[in-house]
Every structure is written in structure tokens, then in C-alpha cells.
Write an enzyme that holds these catalytic residues in place. Structure first.
Site, PDB file in Angstrom:
ATOM      1  N   GLY A 191       0.842  -1.193   0.000  1.00  0.00           N
ATOM      2  CA  GLY A 191       0.000   0.000   0.000  1.00  0.00           C
ATOM      3  C   GLY A 191       0.878   1.244   0.000  1.00  0.00           C
ATOM      4  N   GLY A 192       0.313   2.315   0.518  1.00  0.00           N
ATOM      5  CA  GLY A 192       1.039   3.580   0.551  1.00  0.00           C
ATOM      6  C   GLY A 192       2.311   3.498   1.368  1.00  0.00           C
ATOM      7  N   GLY A 219      26.671  12.399 -28.213  1.00  0.00           N
ATOM      8  CA  GLY A 219      26.131  13.061 -27.022  1.00  0.00           C
ATOM      9  C   GLY A 219      26.572  12.355 -25.754  1.00  0.00           C
ATOM     10  CB  ALA A 220      27.176   8.798 -24.979  1.00  0.00           C
TER      11      ALA A 220
HETATM   12  C1  HXC Z   1      -3.734  -4.402  12.037  1.00  0.00           C
HETATM   13  C2  HXC Z   1      -2.702  -6.281  11.267  1.00  0.00           C
HETATM   14  C3  HXC Z   1      -2.474  -5.660  10.014  1.00  0.00           C
HETATM   15  C4  HXC Z   1      -2.944  -4.335   9.838  1.00  0.00           C
HETATM   16  C5  HXC Z   1      -1.657  -7.632   9.939  1.00  0.00           C
HETATM   17  N1  HXC Z   1      -2.169  -7.490  11.151  1.00  0.00           N
HETATM   18  N2  HXC Z   1      -1.833  -6.527   9.215  1.00  0.00           N
HETATM   19  N3  HXC Z   1      -3.321  -5.636  12.256  1.00  0.00           N
HETATM   20  N4  HXC Z   1      -3.556  -3.737  10.876  1.00  0.00           N
HETATM   21  N5  HXC Z   1      -2.751  -3.697   8.700  1.00  0.00           N
HETATM   22  C6  HXC Z   1      -2.149  -8.466  12.234  1.00  0.00           C
HETATM   23  C7  HXC Z   1      -3.030  -9.654  11.971  1.00  0.00           C
HETATM   24  O1  HXC Z   1      -4.332  -9.392  12.421  1.00  0.00           O
HETATM   25  C8  HXC Z   1      -2.349 -10.740  12.796  1.00  0.00           C
HETATM   26  O2  HXC Z   1      -2.715 -10.555  14.143  1.00  0.00           O
HETATM   27  C9  HXC Z   1      -0.904 -10.379  12.676  1.00  0.00           C
HETATM   28  O3  HXC Z   1      -0.842  -8.989  12.293  1.00  0.00           O
HETATM   29  C10 HXC Z   1      -0.179 -11.176  11.638  1.00  0.00           C
HETATM   30  O4  HXC Z   1      -0.942 -11.133  10.442  1.00  0.00           O
HETATM   31  P1  HXC Z   1      -1.272 -12.454   9.587  1.00  0.00           P
HETATM   32  O5  HXC Z   1      -2.304 -12.061   8.606  1.00  0.00           O
HETATM   33  O6  HXC Z   1      -1.558 -13.575  10.499  1.00  0.00           O
HETATM   34  O7  HXC Z   1       0.141 -12.719   8.930  1.00  0.00           O
HETATM   35  P2  HXC Z   1       0.471 -13.194   7.481  1.00  0.00           P
HETATM   36  O8  HXC Z   1      -0.367 -14.369   7.126  1.00  0.00           O
HETATM   37  O9  HXC Z   1       1.919 -13.348   7.427  1.00  0.00           O
HETATM   38  O10 HXC Z   1       0.050 -12.010   6.528  1.00  0.00           O
HETATM   39  C11 HXC Z   1       0.696 -10.794   6.596  1.00  0.00           C
HETATM   40  C12 HXC Z   1      -0.026  -9.738   5.720  1.00  0.00           C
HETATM   41  C13 HXC Z   1      -1.534  -9.743   6.093  1.00  0.00           C
HETATM   42  C14 HXC Z   1       0.154 -10.129   4.268  1.00  0.00           C
HETATM   43  C15 HXC Z   1       0.639  -8.419   5.970  1.00  0.00           C
HETATM   44  O11 HXC Z   1      -1.659  -9.660   7.516  1.00  0.00           O
HETATM   45  C16 HXC Z   1      -2.284  -8.627   5.479  1.00  0.00           C
HETATM   46  O12 HXC Z   1      -2.638  -8.697   4.290  1.00  0.00           O
HETATM   47  N6  HXC Z   1      -2.559  -7.598   6.243  1.00  0.00           N
HETATM   48  C17 HXC Z   1      -3.327  -6.485   5.825  1.00  0.00           C
HETATM   49  C18 HXC Z   1      -2.506  -5.667   4.891  1.00  0.00           C
HETATM   50  C19 HXC Z   1      -3.220  -4.443   4.492  1.00  0.00           C
HETATM   51  O13 HXC Z   1      -4.195  -4.490   3.705  1.00  0.00           O
HETATM   52  N7  HXC Z   1      -2.823  -3.285   5.065  1.00  0.00           N
HETATM   53  C20 HXC Z   1      -3.385  -2.051   4.772  1.00  0.00           C
HETATM   54  C21 HXC Z   1      -2.708  -1.644   3.467  1.00  0.00           C
HETATM   55  S1  HXC Z   1      -3.187  -0.066   2.983  1.00  0.00           S
HETATM   56  P3  HXC Z   1      -2.692 -11.750  15.195  1.00  0.00           P
HETATM   57  O14 HXC Z   1      -3.258 -11.159  16.428  1.00  0.00           O
HETATM   58  O15 HXC Z   1      -3.505 -12.836  14.604  1.00  0.00           O
HETATM   59  O16 HXC Z   1      -1.250 -12.134  15.355  1.00  0.00           O
HETATM   60  C22 HXC Z   1      -2.013   0.850   3.644  1.00  0.00           C
HETATM   61  C23 HXC Z   1      -2.227   2.265   3.367  1.00  0.00           C
HETATM   62  C24 HXC Z   1      -1.058   3.066   3.762  1.00  0.00           C
HETATM   63  O17 HXC Z   1      -1.118   0.466   4.271  1.00  0.00           O
HETATM   64  C25 HXC Z   1      -1.298   4.407   3.220  1.00  0.00           C
HETATM   65  C26 HXC Z   1      -0.176   5.334   3.481  1.00  0.00           C
HETATM   66  C27 HXC Z   1      -0.429   6.595   2.732  1.00  0.00           C
END
Ligand code: HXC
Length: 510
Positions: free
Chosen positions: A169-170, A404-405
Site C-alpha cells: 500500500g502507501g 552526445g554520450a
Molecule cells: C492491524 C494487522 C495488520 C494491519 C496484519 N495485522 N496486518 N493488524 N492492521 N494492517 C495483524 C493480523 O491481524 C495478525 O494478528 C498479525 O498482524 C499477523 O498477520 P497475519 O495475517 O496472520 O500474517 P500473514 O499471514 O503473514 O500475513 C501478513 C499480511 C496480512 C500479508 C501483511 O496480515 C495482510 O494482508 N494484512 C493487511 C494488509 C493491508 O491491507 N494493510 C493495509 C494496506 S493499505 P494476530 O493477532 O492474529 O497475530 C495501507 C495504506 C497506507 O497500508 C497508506 C499510506 C499513505
């Protein structure tokens, strides 16, 4: 008093466990180190001083108020690398997946501010599920606060990102604004939208590794500057890189002890250039024979291999190297190599790192894909970067410097301080064959005449002396003495002062 001390120790012990032993085991099970283990490997032993160990989030939605781990998923502080100060943050995947909350962001911002104020590099170890989903816009705001500080720190202190897990993501935009990004093979990935979204929007089926793994970003996209086998290797290489860099833009790069004679002659270089001008040779051989102890730290080794960028030392002092590589695409400049080298030249100039340019370039790569892709604008980046750079610039033309290079590759006209050429140099508008076919088009049907014209052109231009007669080349040097000449040139430039006219900032063709 004893109780209080004990409470402190207990609180520290709990904080050090992050998300708990089960999640630590799971992290290890994936071949990844924990956030704290990474800091230990990155920094000198016992040098780490932590900030905000007990800081926790303020979220009260989704039952979050019942789960407030100390540290909130990121470990921040400062320490030393070979005795020199750096600030560091290390995201803890065992705590809410290392996701970024408002307070997590505040912790990062604090060390960013301190790093800029106190003039020390920032190293970010990224391992995060992105924005803390439970916090919504507060988390997005946190990211933007970090981004803004990345921008303000750019060119003030070196910023290094290591991607050691997910970065999606971001969130990718904070590393993207730092000077160097390193990835760990098979356990890290970066993308703006993940494979599921990609499938929905474009119907492409792609794995996370294919979409944003280390190989993709070091070979295809050039987002990352290097990929390493595992966490341990990645952190050791970051230590090695930091040794080349100054702490900030007001300091010179460090001077290391060296055990290599600056005047060392390399007789083998006299035969590096093959008889046939179209036969390639390995420019890296020249680089390692010039540098102290043959040491070379390459940046973007796997991308646009027709140009080589990286750091060496001469008499213990850091020198940035940009070199055409005749082994790949004959060493021509194209979109990718121009972008790669331009960014490197600008990094060196930001941080007062002198630049050595080794030239063997037949010109810009022709073709529709290059023109449609904007080679004019991208090539101009390198031209612009060299032209605006005020650091010491030493250039050695080994063989071809066409068209040019020739101008672009740190020529005299772009304020090159020392412009050397080997006797094998050919400095001309283009190669003899191409030139003859244009200026003697009327004789094209007559092979004998064309051969004679080509030989004539070669005699007149396929040498460094026409340029040397005009002072565009300061000296034609023996290949074997290149290290000595270049080392002396940089030594004479240690007090160089050159300033560009005042401006708010330039308008480099982005
Ligand atoms: C809160 C989160 C989290 C999140 C993971 N966890 N991502 N908690 N916010 N964004 C937590 C899970 O609930 C889990 O908690 C633990 O972290 C481990 O995650 P798992 O899913 O069990 O691990 P894994 O299978 O390895 O997968 C990792 C992952 C997946 C691929 C990162 O967790 C995932 O897709 N997360 C969401 C990613 C996402 O969409 N983020 C937002 C992106 S948008 P427990 O308690 O079970 O251990 C963004 C915008 C930023 O970031 C903008 C900036 C401008």
C-alpha cells in the site's frame, strides 16, 4: 525502591517480548529475525539506546483498549556502526503485524527529527502489514507525517531502508523516498496493491513474490538497490554501506585506514582493451584494479547492467564510481542506465562524495522503444546530474566516447576537473563506419572507397589526441598508471569549492 527497580525490569522484559513467544517463534519459523535481533546485528554490540519502549497506542475501537503492547510494534533509538552514530527504527511484526498506528508513526517521526537535528543517518527496518486497520485515518495521517520527514531529511542525512517482510500500500512510499532500499530474498515484498486487487482490476494472476519480491525490484523495476539472501546478510551489508557514507551533508565521508599503495601500477591494464574495438571487456576489472584493496560496493548490480554504479575507496576516502560496461549492450546509454546513474550521481553530490567516471560508450541506444519511452528526457537526467554536481569529478575514457554520450559522461564541458584518456580512446561524433556512410554517401556502392574513407576517419578521429589538442582531455595516460593518476587527482581536489547560482531548487527533467 527495590520494588520499583524490579517493576522496571519486568516492564522491560514484557516489552522486549513484543507480541509474545508464539509470534516470535512464528517469525523465526519463516526464516526471519525479530525486530530486536535485527537491531542487535545492525549495530555495534551494546551500543543501542532505545526511545519510547513503553509507548502504546491510544485506539479504543474494536476492543483495542484491552490490548496495548508496550512499544506499539516498532523499536526506535540510536546506536553506532563501527563507532559512528545512526538512528534506527525496526518494525516488530509480532505486534499487530508491525502495522503503523498513530503512535507507531510518532515514534518513527521522533527519531527522524532527531537524526536531522543531530546529523546522523536513519536506517529503517521495515516489516509491516501497513496501516493499522483499526485506526483508520489516524494511521494514514501517521504515514504522511513520516513521508514529510523523509522528504525534509533527503539530502541532509543518508536514509537507508531495508525491507524485511511485507511492505504494501502507501507504506512503500516512505522507503521509496529514502536513498537506498535493500530487500531480503523470498521473505520481503513491496507493492502498491497486492495480488488480489491486481486480479480484480486487471485480471492478472500473479504471486506476491512475482509482483513485488526482491528479484522483481532489483531486476525489473529498479525500486530496490540490492537483494540479499537473508536478514543476517542484509544487515551486514548495510553496515558495510554505512562505512562509505558521511553522517550528514555538512561532513565529509569517513577516511578509513588503507593498506594499498596509492601509486600501485597495474601492468595488466595495458592489455585490457582488446585489439578489435567491437570486442567487449569487463569494466569491473578496471574498477577493482583502481580501488583500494580491490574493494567495490555495487549499487543496483542487477539492473541496467550496461552502466555500473557503486563505491570504492582511494587512499581510504570514499569515491562514487560510474562506469559504462562494454559487456552489456556494448555499454550504451539508454533510459534505464541513464536513470540509474543519474540518481547515483545526485546522491554522491548531496553528500560530498567525489565521482570517478570510467567511459567506454558508443552512444545512446537507438530505436522506437527508447524514443517512445522518453530517452530524451531520461538521458537528460544524467546530463543534468553531472552538470549540476559540484563535487570533485575525475573522468577516464578508456575506449569509445561517441556523440552526445561523450558530453554526458562527465566531460570537461560539464565541469570535469580531471579528464584523462587512455591512448586507446576514440573520441568522436560517432564510430568510423557510421560516419563514413553519412559523409560519403555517394560512394556507398564502392566498397574500396568506403574502406579507404573509413580508414581515413579512424586515423583522424579514433584517438584521444584531437580532444587533447583542444584541452578537452587534460592528459593521455598509461593504463597501468590509472590508479596513481586518479588518486593524485582526487587528492588535489580535496579542498575544491564550487557553488551553483542561488536558486530555490532546480527543475531536473523528472
Ligand atoms: C492491524 C494487522 C495488520 C494491519 C496484519 N495485522 N496486518 N493488524 N492492521 N494492517 C495483524 C493480523 O491481524 C495478525 O494478528 C498479525 O498482524 C499477523 O498477520 P497475519 O495475517 O496472520 O500474517 P500473514 O499471514 O503473514 O500475513 C501478513 C499480511 C496480512 C500479508 C501483511 O496480515 C495482510 O494482508 N494484512 C493487511 C494488509 C493491508 O491491507 N494493510 C493495509 C494496506 S493499505 P494476530 O493477532 O492474529 O497475530 C495501507 C495504506 C497506507 O497500508 C497508506 C499510506 C499513505
Amino acid at each position: 525502591m527495590k520494588d520499583i527497580l524490579q517493576e522496571l525490569e519486568e516492564r522491560r522484559a514484557t516489552a522486549r517480548l513484543g507480541g509474545g513467544q508464539r509470534r516470535i517463534d512464528s517469525q523465526h519459523g519463516r526464516g526471519k529475525l525479530t525486530a530486536r535481533e535485527r537491531i542487535e546485528l545492525l549495530l555495534d554490540e551494546d551500543s543501542f539506546e532505545e526511545f519510547d519502549m513503553f509507548k502504546s497506542h491510544r485506539c479504543t475501537d474494536f476492543g483495542m483498549e484491552k490490548d496495548k503492547p508496550a512499544g506499539d510494534g516498532v523499536i526506535t533509538g540510536w546506536g553506532t556502526i563501527n563507532g559512528r552514530m545512526v538512528y534506527v527504527f525496526s518494525q516488530d511484526f509480532t505486534v499487530f503485524g508491525g502495522s503503523l498506528s498513530e503512535t507507531h508513526a510518532e515514534k518513527i517521526c521522533k527519531i527522524q527529527d532527531m537524526a536531522v537535528q543531530n546529523g546522523a543517518p536513519i536506517i529503517g527496518l521495515n516489516d509491516s502489514g501497513g496501516a493499522r486497520i483499526q485506526e483508520g485515518v489516524a494511521s494514514l495521517a501517521g504515514y504522511a507525517e513520516v513521508f514529510q520527514r523523509n522528504i525534509m531529511a533527503s539530502g541532509v542525512v543518508p536514509q537507508i531502508s531495508v525491507i524485511m517482510g511485507p511492505c504494501a500500500g502507501g507504506a512503500v512510499y516512505s522507503p521509496a523516498m529514502t536513498d537506498f532500499i535493500f530487500m531480503v530474498k523470498d521473505t520481503s515484498y513491496m507493492f502498491v496493491t497486492g495480488p488480489d486487487v491486481v486480479k480484480t482490476v486487471t485480471n492478472e494472476v500473479v504471486t506476491a513474490e512475482e509482483l513485488g519480491g526482491a528479484s522483481t525490484h532489483t531486476k525489473k523495476s529498479s525500486v530496490a538497490d540490492g537483494a540479499f539472501e537473508n536478514d543476517v546478510e542484509a544487515l551486514a551489508e548495510v553496515r558495510r554501506l554505512v562505512d562509505f557514507l558521511p553522517l550528514n551533508n555538512r561532513e565529509k565521508p569517513p577516511v578509513r585506514p588503507f593498506f594499498d599503495e596509492p601509486g600501485r601500477l597495474e601492468a595488466s591494464l595495458d592489455t585490457l582493451i582488446p585489439e578489435n574495438p567491437n570486442t567487449p571487456y569487463d569494466m569491473k576489472e578496471l574498477i577493482t584494479k583502481i580501488g583500494d584493496e580491490g574493494d567495490f560496493y555495487e549499487i543496483q548490480e542487477d539492473y541496467a547492467k550496461n552502466i555500473i554504479t557503486g563505491f570504492m575507496r582511494l587512499e581510504g576516502q570514499t569515491v562514487g564510481v560510474v562506469a559504462n560496461q562494454p559487456m552489456v549492450l556494448a555499454g550504451c546509454l539508454d533510459i534505464d542506465s541513464s536513470r540509474k546513474a543519474a540518481r547515483f550521481v545526485r546522491f554522491c553530490d548531496c553528500f560530498e562524495i567525489p565521482i570517478l567516471t570510467l567511459v567506454d560508450v558508443p552512444g545512446f541506444l537507438p530505436g522506437t522503444s527508447q524514443e517512445y519511452g522518453g530517452v530524451i528526457k531520461h538521458g537528460a537526467k544524467l546530463l543534468f546530474a553531472y552538470g549540476e554536481a559540484t563535487v570533485p569529478k575525475v573522468t577516464v575514457i578508456t575506449r569509445k566516447a561517441y556523440g552526445g554520450a561523450y558530453d554526458v559522461m562527465a566531460s570537461k564541458h560539464l565541469r570535469g576537473d580531471f579528464n584523462y584518456a587512455w591512448p586507446t580512446a576514440e573520441i568522436a561524433v560517432m564510430g568510423a563506419k557510421g560516419a563514413t556512410e553519412i559523409i560519403h554517401r555517394a560512394d556507398l556502392g564502392d566498397a574500396e572507397k568506403i574502406a579507404a574513407h573509413t580508414a581515413d576517419y579512424e586515423d583522424r578521429f579514433a584517438n584521444p589526441f584531437v580532444a587533447a589538442e583542444r584541452g578537452f582531455i587534460d592528459e593521455v595516460i598509461q593504463p597501468r598508471g590509472t590508479r596513481k593518476r586518479v588518486a593524485r587527482a582526487f587528492a588535489s581536489l580535496r579542498n575544491k569549492k564550487l557553488e551553483n547560482p542561488w536558486k530555490k531548487h532546480d527543475n531536473i527533467p523528472l
